[in-house]
Scaffold this active site. Structure first.
Site, PDB file in Angstrom:
ATOM      1  N   ASP A 112     -18.329  57.269   4.144  1.00 43.25           N
ATOM      2  CA  ASP A 112     -19.982  57.030   4.376  1.00 43.25           C
ATOM      3  C   ASP A 112     -20.668  58.443   3.904  1.00 43.25           C
ATOM      4  OD1 ASP A 112     -22.365  56.936   5.458  1.00 43.25           O
ATOM      5  OD2 ASP A 112     -21.770  56.380   7.306  1.00 43.25           O
ATOM      6  N   ASP A 158     -15.767  61.141   5.878  1.00 41.09           N
ATOM      7  CA  ASP A 158     -15.622  60.333   7.160  1.00 41.09           C
ATOM      8  C   ASP A 158     -14.900  59.041   6.265  1.00 41.09           C
ATOM      9  OD1 ASP A 158     -15.551  58.789   9.360  1.00 41.09           O
ATOM     10  OD2 ASP A 158     -17.628  58.547   9.408  1.00 41.09           O
ATOM     11  N   ASP A 175     -13.685  55.514   7.710  1.00 38.56           N
ATOM     12  CA  ASP A 175     -13.548  54.925   8.675  1.00 38.56           C
ATOM     13  C   ASP A 175     -12.664  53.664   8.479  1.00 38.56           C
ATOM     14  OD1 ASP A 175     -13.929  53.475  11.065  1.00 38.56           O
ATOM     15  OD2 ASP A 175     -16.129  54.000  11.287  1.00 38.56           O
TER      16      ASP A 175
END
Lengths: 424, 319
Positions: free
Chosen positions: B269, B95, B97
């Site tokens: 993450d 992920d 982000d």
């Protein structure tokens, strides 16, 4: 000349070994020399690790191995110090045997054993070593060799030793995932090209020995579960062997265990907020992960270590003794996990490592200060987040008003207590 | 690019007029009935969990009728997804982000994103994919634009049964968050680490470098003035070059590398990767928080943010 049964000496879980066990007398009637060997397996010298290629020696070797495992399963539990002790001793023994056999020209025998557990290919020869169409640069080839020699502390090499240190094999890294899972190998320490880990024979012995070591731990666990399920007491002979092995544990381990059972050091449970108290009491299936990993782990680590003076990114920046993590922070988390319904680690044992991951030690169950910083030290979620993610754990009391984070609750309550003359 | 919350009417119009089940990627379509679906129906969080759809038509009915604020699907495949029981395997996901990228050069306030942040996340996703393919030999590597960043979703059989520890090690490898034993090898992790460290160092400004413990101001000035030389040393693994900078003793150097390593670890993450029961935004659905489509990205190099803008925003922008 090595008989076919000799493979059992390199793999105690092989069919050859199972045949020997199938024809063996019950453990209660085992000859005394085998009992002694079972106990002494955890402290064999290099010379004693080598098994003569005759049937009698091979049988004694295999029977003593199973006696050792079952003895330990009778007096301790999976992941106990005893289990670790015999697992490590088995790893060291197998590794030395491979090294020794190869040195004595028994490469084929070694590779026959290895190929049963690890799928591997040999690097393509030619001007340069090559795998999957990729040339391994000559410099890298020799650097890999030198790294291994340095790791083993070998300064002068002869023609019998050197071939074990030359990169020669390729193994799909996904085929050794079990070793990554148990941290017996590290991905960042592998030389990876197109999904292949390039290995020396020396690496192979290491990986192979670790496979056997992991299987030894799994075997102890299966025996332990079998004993628990049967409800019967283990035989006296096994208990005696297990007890004697247990007495060989280094003294500092015993001390550490005792220390771990002592009440938590400077944590002050009387100042914990309601959500933490609920998590500590154990929760039901739907909230276990959140309560243990996301609430208790950051709360207790931050509350105990109370980082100050710089940004809290690594536990090791604030403590110089890992026992604070192992003996003060981890035990209440593990105990709370046990109190969950069903016990958290019963069906999700891998979450043990997740606890230390969230404290920044990477995925491990045996953190050291050097590991600190391998992952992020996760912070305590705010109350609003807890309300959203695990609303059943949020039963605010009066002190929670105007508090946005459970840690603030703790520090503030403690500080108010101190200010009121209650002592820190 | 306008990033604002979608109204319930806009959600309704998106799901009735624009949403198309054909935009759900095959790796989800082919395993649809084995996945758990979760929904945030009104913007209060994804509390509507434990849903299973045995056909894509059932999912279509749900989406059109309920026009959810957000839609998610599990990375895991289950025997009984509606009970989240019988875990079979799970995609390997990363992920990235855009709002959490550790080094931003766009001046965005914390927690917000702009086109430059999203492009930064896209580049990180590409770096990860290159290593997944080149070093780890994985082939089924997919990209999803999540609305505020990217998901890299790997569906090779060989990684789908990995457990948390192995996935954690993959994160370490991809991000370059472990200092290798040898920094100079042509291939393998040594090369990945050099590349990541160089990328991080390149993005640092003077202010950020001044925060590194032990780095004197004069040294920071010199590193900035001769950034190209320092970068070359990182890229080639000739770290001894860096010691020629005045005030760069071994201890200072270690602190600098340790700082870079730590920043590297924040580009994804890891918690998401190691969570084998995670739910992620469903590609094709609307990210109502920012009014962007979460979409499967076929060609990451040519990804254009405009492609993710829903019709109701595009039409609203027209004069």
């Amino acid at each position: 000349m090595f008989p076919p049964e000799y493979l059992a000496v390199l793999d105690p879980f092989a069919d050859e070994a199972k045949k020997i066990v199938g024809a063996a007398p019950p453990f209660d009637a085992m000859p005394q020399e085998i009992v002694e060997r079972a106990v002494n397996r955890v402290k064999l010298s290099s010379k004693e690790m080598v098994v003569q290629p005759d049937l009698e020696s091979i049988q004694a070797e295999i029977l003593s191995f199973y006696l050792m495992c079952q003895g330990v399963a009778s007096v301790s539990f999976p992941y106990s110090h005893e289990t670790r002790l015999i697992s490590n001793a088995t790893r060291d023994t197998i590794r030395y045997r491979m090294y020794d056999l190869f040195k004595r020209g028994q490469e084929d025998l070694c590779m026959k054993a290895v190929r049963r557990s690890i799928k591997l290919v040999e690097l393509e020869d030619g001007d340069r070593a090559k795998i999957g169409g990729t040339n391994i640069p000559r410099e890298d080839f020799y650097k890999l060799r030198d790294q291994k020699l340095e790791e083993d502390g070998i300064e002068t090499v002869d023609d019998r030793v050197l071939p074990q240190y030359l990169p020669k094999y390729g193994v799909r890294w996904t085929d050794i995932a079990l070793l990554l899972r148990y941290r017996r190998a590290e991905l960042t320490k592998l030389y990876l090209v197109g999904g292949w880990a390039i290995l020396t024979a020396r690496d192979l012995w290491d990986f192979y020995a670790n496979f056997i070591s992991v299987r030894t731990e799994e075997y102890v666990q299966s025996v332990y579960e079998r004993i628990a399920e049967s409800g019967a007491q283990p035989s006296k002979a096994l208990v005696e062997v297990g007890g004697r092995i247990s007495s060989l544990l280094p003294k500092e381990l015993e001390f550490r265990e005792k220390f771990a059972r002592m009440p938590a050091g400077r944590l002050r449970p009387e100042f914990f907020p309601p959500c933490v108290n609920m998590a500590l009491a154990g929760v039901g299936a739907g909230s276990r992960n959140y309560a243990i990993i996301m609430i208790l782990t950051p709360f207790l680590s931050y509350a105990r270590i109370a980082p100050s003076g710089r940004v809290a990114t690594r536990v090791a920046d604030f403590i110089d003794d890992i026992s604070i993590v192992r003996d003060e922070i981890a035990p209440p988390i593990f105990e709370a996990a046990e109190r969950c319904n069903p016990p958290f680690f019963k069906d999700q044992p891998q979450e043990k490592a997740s606890i230390f991951y969230h404290m920044g030690f990477g995925m491990t169950t045996d953190p050291t200060l050097a590991d600190s910083g391998r992952s992020k030290w996760y912070r305590m979620p705010n109350c609003s987040k807890i309300q959203m993610s695990a609303s059943t754990l949020c039963k605010p009391d009066e002190f929670c008003r105007n508090i946005k984070n459970p840690l603030t609750y703790y520090f503030r309550k403690r500080s108010e207590h101190t200010r009121a003359g209650g002592g820190g | 690019m306008e990033m604002r919350e979608a109204t319930p009417e806009e959600r309704k119009s998106f799901y009735t007029e624009e949403w198309n089940k054909r935009e759900i990627p095959n790796f989800i379509l082919h395993t649809l009935s084995l996945r758990e679906f979760g929904f945030d129906l009104d913007g209060t969080g994804p509390s509507h969990r434990y849903n299973q759809f045995t056909t894509v038509e059932q999912l279509e009915d749900f989406m059109r009728n309920r026009a959810p604020y957000s839609a998610f699907t599990s990375v895991a495949l289950y025997e009984r997804p509606s009970a989240r029981e019988g875990w079979l395997k799970a995609e390997l996901v990363l992920d990235i982000d855009a709002k959490d990228l550790p080094l931003k050069t766009c001046g965005c306030s914390p927690g917000s994103v702009c086109e430059r942040c999203i492009d930064g996340a896209r580049k990180v996703a590409m770096e990860f994919a290159e290593t997944l393919r080149g070093d780890l030999g994985l082939r089924d590597v997919n990209f999803v634009y999540s609305g505020r960043g990217f998901h890299v979703r790997v569906n090779d059989e060989a990684v789908m049964e990995l457990e948390q520890t192995e996935r954690g090690q993959i994160v370490e490898y991809l991000t370059g968050s472990v200092i290798p034993t040898d920094i100079t090898m042509a291939f393998g992790y040594s090369k990945v680490f050099r590349e990541r460290v160089a990328r991080t160092f390149e993005a640092l400004d003077e202010g950020q470098l001044l925060k590194v413990k032990g780095l004197r101001k004069s040294l920071v000035h010199r590193l900035m003035a001769e950034k190209a030389r320092a970068l070359e040393a990182f890229r080639t693994g000739r770290f001894e070059e860096l010691s020629s900078f005045k005030d760069m003793g071994p201890k200072t150097f270690r602190q600098l590398v340790e700082f870079l390593r730590r920043v590297n670890s924040e580009f994804t993450d890891g918690k998401v990767t190691i969570d084998t029961k995670r739910i992620l935004r469903l590609p094709s659905s609307l990210h109502s928080g920012v009014s962007m489509k979460c979409m499967f990205v076929r060609d990451i190099e040519r990804f254009k943010l405009e492609d993710a803008v829903p019709k109701f925003i595009r039409e609203g922008e027209r004069p």
